[in-house]
Design a protein around this motif. Structure first.
Motif, PDB file in Angstrom:
ATOM      1  N   GLU A 440       0.827  -1.214   0.000  1.00 17.37           N
ATOM      2  CA  GLU A 440       0.000   0.000   0.000  1.00 17.37           C
ATOM      3  C   GLU A 440       0.857   1.258   0.000  1.00 17.37           C
ATOM      4  OE1 GLU A 440      -3.610   2.076   2.592  1.00 17.37           O
ATOM      5  OE2 GLU A 440      -2.906   0.061   3.079  1.00 17.37           O
ATOM      6  N   VAL A 441       0.745   2.063  -1.020  1.00 16.70           N
ATOM      7  CA  VAL A 441       1.545   3.284  -1.151  1.00 16.70           C
ATOM      8  C   VAL A 441       1.126   4.296  -0.091  1.00 16.70           C
ATOM      9  CG1 VAL A 441       2.156   5.207  -2.662  1.00 16.70           C
ATOM     10  CG2 VAL A 441       1.816   2.916  -3.623  1.00 16.70           C
ATOM     11  N   GLY A 442       2.131   4.838   0.610  1.00 11.24           N
ATOM     12  CA  GLY A 442       1.843   5.848   1.622  1.00 11.24           C
ATOM     13  C   GLY A 442       1.633   5.285   3.002  1.00 11.24           C
ATOM     14  N   TYR A 443       1.399   3.965   3.090  1.00 12.32           N
ATOM     15  CA  TYR A 443       1.203   3.365   4.407  1.00 12.32           C
ATOM     16  C   TYR A 443       2.497   2.758   4.930  1.00 12.32           C
ATOM     17  CZ  TYR A 443      -1.205   1.047   8.230  1.00 12.32           C
ATOM     18  OH  TYR A 443      -1.628   0.663   9.481  1.00 12.32           O
ATOM     19  N   ASP A 444       3.383   2.385   3.999  1.00 12.29           N
ATOM     20  CA  ASP A 444       4.640   1.764   4.383  1.00 12.29           C
ATOM     21  C   ASP A 444       5.631   2.845   4.782  1.00 12.29           C
ATOM     22  OD1 ASP A 444       3.613  -0.700   3.660  1.00 12.29           O
ATOM     23  OD2 ASP A 444       4.167  -0.384   1.574  1.00 12.29           O
ATOM     24  N   GLY A 445       5.706   3.138   6.054  1.00  6.82           N
ATOM     25  CA  GLY A 445       6.641   4.174   6.448  1.00  6.82           C
ATOM     26  C   GLY A 445       6.535   4.555   7.904  1.00  6.82           C
ATOM     27  N   GLU A 446       7.124   5.691   8.185  1.00  5.80           N
ATOM     28  CA  GLU A 446       7.228   6.165   9.558  1.00  5.80           C
ATOM     29  C   GLU A 446       5.852   6.412  10.148  1.00  5.80           C
ATOM     30  OE1 GLU A 446       9.604   9.679  12.007  1.00  5.80           O
ATOM     31  OE2 GLU A 446       9.786   9.511   9.827  1.00  5.80           O
ATOM     32  N   GLY A 447       5.686   5.993  11.398  1.00  5.68           N
ATOM     33  CA  GLY A 447       4.462   6.287  12.132  1.00  5.68           C
ATOM     34  C   GLY A 447       3.494   5.136  12.241  1.00  5.68           C
ATOM     35  N   SER A 448       3.625   4.113  11.394  1.00  6.95           N
ATOM     36  CA  SER A 448       2.701   2.977  11.476  1.00  6.95           C
ATOM     37  C   SER A 448       3.349   1.742  10.875  1.00  6.95           C
ATOM     38  CB  SER A 448       1.397   3.287  10.734  1.00  6.95           C
ATOM     39  OG  SER A 448       1.645   3.569   9.375  1.00  6.95           O
ATOM     40  N   ASP A 449       3.133   0.619  11.516  1.00 10.54           N
ATOM     41  CA  ASP A 449       3.576  -0.653  10.955  1.00 10.54           C
ATOM     42  C   ASP A 449       2.534  -1.177   9.969  1.00 10.54           C
ATOM     43  OD1 ASP A 449       5.713  -0.476  12.656  1.00 10.54           O
ATOM     44  OD2 ASP A 449       5.262  -2.294  13.796  1.00 10.54           O
ATOM     45  N   ARG A 450       2.976  -2.048   9.095  1.00 13.24           N
ATOM     46  CA  ARG A 450       2.007  -2.746   8.253  1.00 13.24           C
ATOM     47  C   ARG A 450       1.164  -3.686   9.110  1.00 13.24           C
ATOM     48  NH1 ARG A 450       4.761  -5.796   3.443  1.00 13.24           N
ATOM     49  NH2 ARG A 450       6.589  -5.926   4.802  1.00 13.24           N
ATOM     50  N   THR A 451      -0.022  -3.992   8.648  1.00  9.68           N
ATOM     51  CA  THR A 451      -0.914  -4.893   9.395  1.00  9.68           C
ATOM     52  C   THR A 451      -0.891  -6.309   8.837  1.00  9.68           C
ATOM     53  OG1 THR A 451      -2.786  -4.222   8.023  1.00  9.68           O
ATOM     54  CG2 THR A 451      -2.437  -3.005  10.072  1.00  9.68           C
ATOM     55  N   HIS A 452      -0.242  -6.513   7.688  1.00 16.04           N
ATOM     56  CA  HIS A 452      -0.157  -7.840   7.068  1.00 16.04           C
ATOM     57  C   HIS A 452       1.028  -7.851   6.112  1.00 16.04           C
ATOM     58  CE1 HIS A 452      -1.690  -6.078   3.344  1.00 16.04           C
ATOM     59  NE2 HIS A 452      -2.624  -5.478   4.076  1.00 16.04           N
ATOM     60  N   LEU A 453       1.347  -9.011   5.572  1.00 12.33           N
ATOM     61  CA  LEU A 453       2.479  -9.151   4.658  1.00 12.33           C
ATOM     62  C   LEU A 453       2.036  -9.400   3.222  1.00 12.33           C
ATOM     63  CD1 LEU A 453       5.075 -11.244   6.734  1.00 12.33           C
ATOM     64  CD2 LEU A 453       4.966  -8.772   6.374  1.00 12.33           C
ATOM     65  N   ASN A 454       0.796  -9.087   2.919  1.00  7.67           N
ATOM     66  CA  ASN A 454       0.294  -9.266   1.563  1.00  7.67           C
ATOM     67  C   ASN A 454       0.546  -8.017   0.721  1.00  7.67           C
ATOM     68  OD1 ASN A 454      -1.732 -10.961   3.466  1.00  7.67           O
ATOM     69  ND2 ASN A 454      -1.429 -11.981   1.500  1.00  7.67           N
ATOM     70  N   LEU A 455       0.385  -8.167  -0.580  1.00 10.17           N
ATOM     71  CA  LEU A 455       0.424  -7.022  -1.470  1.00 10.17           C
ATOM     72  C   LEU A 455      -0.841  -6.201  -1.308  1.00 10.17           C
ATOM     73  CD1 LEU A 455       1.909  -8.649  -4.704  1.00 10.17           C
ATOM     74  CD2 LEU A 455       3.111  -7.435  -2.865  1.00 10.17           C
ATOM     75  N   HIS A 456      -0.875  -5.059  -1.982  1.00 11.18           N
ATOM     76  CA  HIS A 456      -2.014  -4.152  -1.873  1.00 11.18           C
ATOM     77  C   HIS A 456      -3.298  -4.863  -2.312  1.00 11.18           C
ATOM     78  CE1 HIS A 456      -3.959  -0.456  -1.193  1.00 11.18           C
ATOM     79  NE2 HIS A 456      -3.992  -0.001  -2.435  1.00 11.18           N
ATOM     80  N   ASP A 457      -4.409  -4.343  -1.837  1.00 15.31           N
ATOM     81  CA  ASP A 457      -5.717  -4.980  -2.003  1.00 15.31           C
ATOM     82  C   ASP A 457      -5.924  -5.541  -3.406  1.00 15.31           C
ATOM     83  OD1 ASP A 457      -6.190  -4.298   0.560  1.00 15.31           O
ATOM     84  OD2 ASP A 457      -7.604  -2.678   0.134  1.00 15.31           O
ATOM     85  N   GLY A 458      -6.209  -6.831  -3.482  1.00 15.08           N
ATOM     86  CA  GLY A 458      -6.584  -7.480  -4.731  1.00 15.08           C
ATOM     87  C   GLY A 458      -5.442  -7.973  -5.585  1.00 15.08           C
ATOM     88  N   GLN A 459      -4.188  -7.537  -5.308  1.00 14.60           N
ATOM     89  CA  GLN A 459      -3.083  -7.906  -6.190  1.00 14.60           C
ATOM     90  C   GLN A 459      -2.720  -9.386  -6.083  1.00 14.60           C
ATOM     91  OE1 GLN A 459       0.330  -5.326  -6.137  1.00 14.60           O
ATOM     92  NE2 GLN A 459      -0.890  -3.454  -6.297  1.00 14.60           N
ATOM     93  N   ASP A 460      -2.707  -9.930  -4.864  1.00  9.79           N
ATOM     94  CA  ASP A 460      -2.370 -11.349  -4.709  1.00  9.79           C
ATOM     95  C   ASP A 460      -3.355 -12.232  -5.478  1.00  9.79           C
ATOM     96  OD1 ASP A 460      -0.051 -11.261  -3.018  1.00  9.79           O
ATOM     97  OD2 ASP A 460      -1.345 -10.649  -1.372  1.00  9.79           O
ATOM     98  N   GLU A 461      -4.621 -11.921  -5.332  1.00  9.65           N
ATOM     99  CA  GLU A 461      -5.646 -12.714  -6.016  1.00  9.65           C
ATOM    100  C   GLU A 461      -5.533 -12.584  -7.530  1.00  9.65           C
ATOM    101  OE1 GLU A 461      -6.853 -11.779  -1.907  1.00  9.65           O
ATOM    102  OE2 GLU A 461      -6.170 -10.563  -3.606  1.00  9.65           O
ATOM    103  N   LEU A 462      -5.240 -11.378  -7.999  1.00  9.27           N
ATOM    104  CA  LEU A 462      -5.138 -11.165  -9.435  1.00  9.27           C
ATOM    105  C   LEU A 462      -3.913 -11.863 -10.019  1.00  9.27           C
ATOM    106  CD1 LEU A 462      -6.274  -9.915 -11.977  1.00  9.27           C
ATOM    107  CD2 LEU A 462      -5.072  -7.786 -11.417  1.00  9.27           C
ATOM    108  N   ILE A 463      -2.800 -11.833  -9.308  1.00 17.68           N
ATOM    109  CA  ILE A 463      -1.609 -12.542  -9.787  1.00 17.68           C
ATOM    110  C   ILE A 463      -1.918 -14.026  -9.983  1.00 17.68           C
ATOM    111  CG2 ILE A 463       0.717 -13.315  -9.159  1.00 17.68           C
ATOM    112  CD1 ILE A 463       1.079 -10.608  -7.735  1.00 17.68           C
ATOM    113  N   ASP A 464      -2.556 -14.609  -8.990  1.00 18.04           N
ATOM    114  CA  ASP A 464      -2.903 -16.032  -9.079  1.00 18.04           C
ATOM    115  C   ASP A 464      -3.834 -16.296 -10.261  1.00 18.04           C
ATOM    116  OD1 ASP A 464      -2.884 -18.739  -7.519  1.00 18.04           O
ATOM    117  OD2 ASP A 464      -5.005 -18.374  -7.973  1.00 18.04           O
ATOM    118  N   ARG A 465      -4.804 -15.437 -10.431  1.00 14.42           N
ATOM    119  CA  ARG A 465      -5.794 -15.595 -11.523  1.00 14.42           C
ATOM    120  C   ARG A 465      -5.124 -15.503 -12.892  1.00 14.42           C
ATOM    121  NH1 ARG A 465     -10.469 -11.099 -12.697  1.00 14.42           N
ATOM    122  NH2 ARG A 465     -11.538 -12.181 -14.427  1.00 14.42           N
TER     123      ARG A 465
END
Length: 788
Positions: A440-465
């Motif tokens: 997720e652009v803008g979320y990966d950085g100072e002030g907050s940790d990521r909440t998961h180790l997946n790609l941005h919304d929908g990308q993992d599913e689309l890659i598989d498809r």
């Protein structure tokens, strides 16, 4: 303007200062400067953020210097939303080269290139009139979720310390100071100014502090920056054990310690702890310190020492400054491209999909927004306004001019959308599909940790498809750290650029088409699942305490110890060629605490193209006295080989780097016995080994006392003989009776004194036995009761 003053004159300046002037000197002036003293002709110096680029904010540095304006401007950068574009994110920040971020560049394993980075950063600082660049950051990437992990080099202190030292030397050799940060255990952004990183001393010493010590020993940075968090309950900016006992007394560091911005909560406590410079300026903290000085809570000597360190830094920085420096930004962009190419990691290449044959391809489908709007860096204080940005889609078109190249956004594949049918048809018809994935652009950085180790919304599913429709699919990743890949079995190739800076677009395209042979290797372990990560059960902490439950088993150490298969191991990276290792050797088969060991190996490029290999040296103890990792990185070297070429690589390892820390003895120790020296292509690909013997004192498991179990006292022959002689003399025993007494003692679970007293009564006093055991401790090199 230089400032040529002697040490004597600096001391005289401190003597002439009033308490108010001294307090002002050890406090910032505005957001980015040290204080000017016009009465005594003391100039200021300018510092700014960066590690992989110089962030010069016109508003912050050249604009109004009142506190309200400065704080608002500072927070606007910390909280900048990179997803809104460069103008919104950076405002009037001056353009500078955005080099690969730490998590990317660490994968180069290239200390010479790190020195070049330092030189380039120094040149851009000089052109801007900046004296100190606030970096590099080398906190251990304990969890891939950490918001600032993109700034840091890896999960191991050896690679982190060596890369950092080279960057620092490149900067400081060219007149610009570094600030090694964040000291220490800044491994998460969750409640980052209040959370306590609770770390056992062995892990703290062997993992989290070791990289700092290594970098300081090899480069002597002008400044060290304390971190925001608490460490074992004490704010790091106010931690006397960390900033004075360890940093100065043990490591011998004589530079300046500064706070992270607004990282001090108790200014008197911080100065007493060894934090010299409070950044940025705070009227409240200055008043707090002045009151503490006036009422004696801060000794005048401590304040004078901090003032002297500030003055020495000002002198060094001013005398290193160069006027009229011009920067060749085109050359620096080329350096950024080269760094990105050296750092990009080829993780999978099934069926030899890569490199692509640009002349043979008729149709290429490119998917993902990062192909057109490249994701090149994280967000927060370290962000840089780039001078130029290579766009991957443009670079692909450059290298495949005769191919039909179709671009599709992720939304083009939404079920039932008007674009879905045409987009899928393009996937089906393509010779190759290139999917540019990102977090997720803008979320990966100072002030907050990521909440998961997946790609941005929908990308993992689309890659598989898409991979199920077209097997010739390559995924190109722009991420701050490791990600999981639920689609890994479906895709043919995976390339990881992390946050590769402004030149990553060309670097990635060159690798995809074989212009550049990939040569980066991972400096973190990629887990198959988030739940596999070493600290999963204790992350992110609670009640303002974050227990580092995995102890010394950080990163690959944990996966090895648990025999857990990672997605990709530490040190792993593929090439378009192959390398054979042969004739591993060491220059000695026995070492002691003062030894230096040279490990050598012949490496041959057995493929058809030129390539670079990263040779890694690990050590594996055979019978460790305390729990140890299965293996640990101790050295590395990157070499360039033409097809068929063989080179002998030599890597020097100091015995000091083979030690472990014993909290009970409070010492760094060498294990006596056998040690394997492993030469490897990755932490899971050992190519050869040699066996050496370590000559060291064989110590009991713990410091001996009257409460020690007899088996602990008697396990070492030296202590057994001394204790037997003591019993023989005290109880008037013959040799046979002494041996029987020792055998009786060895089976007891009671303390050694109570065991003996059970049969000897008051014939042996506790004080006599304590004196004996203290003497054994001394003869083993350990002070009575505790190690010194």
């Amino acid at each position: 303007m230089t400032w040529n003053v002697s040490d004597k004159e600096l001391a005289e300046l401190v003597e002439q200062m009033t308490p108010e002037e001294k307090v002002t000197l050890v406090s910032g002036q505005g957001l980015w400067r040290t204080a000017t003293n016009y009465r005594l002709n003391i100039p200021e110096i300018l510092m700014t953020d960066g590690t992989y680029g110089v962030r010069y904010s016109i508003e912050q540095i050249d604009g109004p210097q009142d506190n309200d304006s400065q704080l608002a401007s500072f927070l606007s950068v910390v909280n900048a939303d990179l997803s809104r574009g460069v103008e919104d994110a950076f405002g009037s920040t001056r353009p500078a080269t955005c080099f690969p971020n730490g998590s990317s560049f660490g994968c180069s394993w290239d200390v010479d290139l790190a020195y070049e980075l330092g030189e380039a950063l120094a040149a851009e600082c000089q052109a801007f009139g900046v004296h100190i660049l606030l970096g590099p950051g080398i906190n251990i990437r304990r969890t891939a979720l950490a918001g600032r992990s993109y700034e840091y080099y890896g999960e191991d202190p050896v690679i982190s310390g060596d890369i950092a030292a080279a960057v620092i030397n490149g900067m400081q050799d060219n007149g610009v100071g570094a600030s090694l940060k964040h000291f220490a255990c800044n491994n998460s952004e969750v409640q980052r100014t209040t959370m306590s990183s609770d770390v056992e001393e062995r892990a703290l010493r062997e993992i989290y502090l070791k990289g700092f010590e290594r970098a300081i020993r090899k480069s002597n940075p002008w400044t060290v920056m304390s971190s925001y968090n608490r460490l074992n309950g004490v704010q790091t900016a106010e931690n006397h054990w960390l900033l004075t006992e360890v940093l100065r007394d043990e490591w011998g560091y004589d530079g300046l310690v500064m706070s992270d911005w607004h990282g001090i909560k108790d200014r008197p406590a911080s100065l007493n702890a060894g934090n010299d410079l409070d950044m940025p300026e705070s009227g409240a903290r200055k008043q707090e310190l002045l009151e503490a000085v006036n009422d004696g809570r801060v000794p005048s000597g401590a304040l004078d020492q901090a003032c002297l360190r500030v003055l020495k830094l000002v002198r060094t920085a001013r005398n290193g400054a160069c006027e009229d420096v011009t920067v060749d930004y085109r050359m620096h962009h080329a350096l950024a491209q080269r760094m990105a190419a050296e750092s990009t990691v080829l993780l999978k290449n099934e069926g030899g999909l890569l490199p692509l044959g640009g002349a043979k391809l008729k149709r290429i489908a490119v998917v993902g927004p990062a192909a057109k709007d490249p994701v090149i860096q994280g967000s927060g204080c370290a962000t840089t306004r780039p001078t130029d940005v290579d766009v991957p889609l443009d670079e692909i078109r450059r290298l495949a001019p005769s191919a039909a190249i179709g671009f599709h956004a992720v939304s083009d594949f939404d079920a039932g959308s008007a674009s879905e049918e045409a987009a899928l048809a393009d996937i089906d018809a393509a010779d190759t599909v290139l999917f540019f994935g990102n977090t997720e652009v803008g979320y990966d950085g100072e002030g907050s940790d990521r909440t998961h180790l997946n790609l941005h919304d929908g990308q993992d599913e689309l890659i598989d498809r898409l991979a199920r429709r077209n097997g010739k699919l390559a995924v190109i990743l722009a991420t701050p750290d490791a990600v999981v890949m639920p689609w890994i079995g479906q895709v043919a190739a995976v390339v990881s650029a992390f946050f590769g800076g402004q030149g990553a677009g060309r670097a990635v395209a060159d690798i995809l088409f074989g212009v550049q042979n990939p040569c980066g290797k991972l400096t973190v372990t990629f887990p198959a699942h988030l739940e596999d990560t070493p600290g999963f059960l204790s992350y992110p902490g609670e009640n303002n305490r974050h227990l580092y439950s995995e102890g010394i088993h950080v990163g690959y150490r944990s996966y090895d110890k648990r025999k857990l298969q990672p997605l990709f191991p530490f040190g792993f990276g593929l090439s378009y060629t192959t390398f054979d290792y042969a004739n591993v050797a060491v220059d000695r088969d026995r070492i002691d605490a003062d030894s230096t060991l040279t490990v050598s190996v012949e490496v041959t490029n057995t493929g058809l193209v030129a390539g670079k290999e990263i040779v890694q040296v690990y050590t594996r103890p055979h019978a460790p006295r305390l729990m140890r990792p299965l293996r640990e990185l101790k050295g590395f070297s990157k070499i360039d080989l033409q097809p068929g070429e063989t080179k002998r690589v030599s890597i020097v390892i100091e015995a000091r780097d083979l030690r472990y820390y014993d909290p009970d003895y409070r010492r760094w120790l060498l294990d006596a016995g056998k040690l394997s020296i492993e030469v490897a292509s990755s932490s899971r690909d050992i190519r050869g080994e040699c066996l050496i013997s370590v000559e060291a004192v064989a110590l009991p498991l713990t410091v001996l006392s009257v409460e020690s179990q007899p088996s602990v006292v008697l396990e070492q022959e030296f202590a057994r003989k001394r204790f037997g002689a003591f019993l023989q003399a005290q109880l008037d025993l013959d040799d046979n009776e002494t041996q029987k007494m020792l055998e009786y003692c060895s089976g007891s679970f009671l303390g050694i004194y109570n065991t003996v007293a059970w049969v000897a009564g008051d014939k042996i006093t506790k004080s006599d036995m304590s004196a004996l055991l203290d003497g054994i401790n001394r003869d083993l090199g350990v002070a009575p009761g505790r190690a010194g």
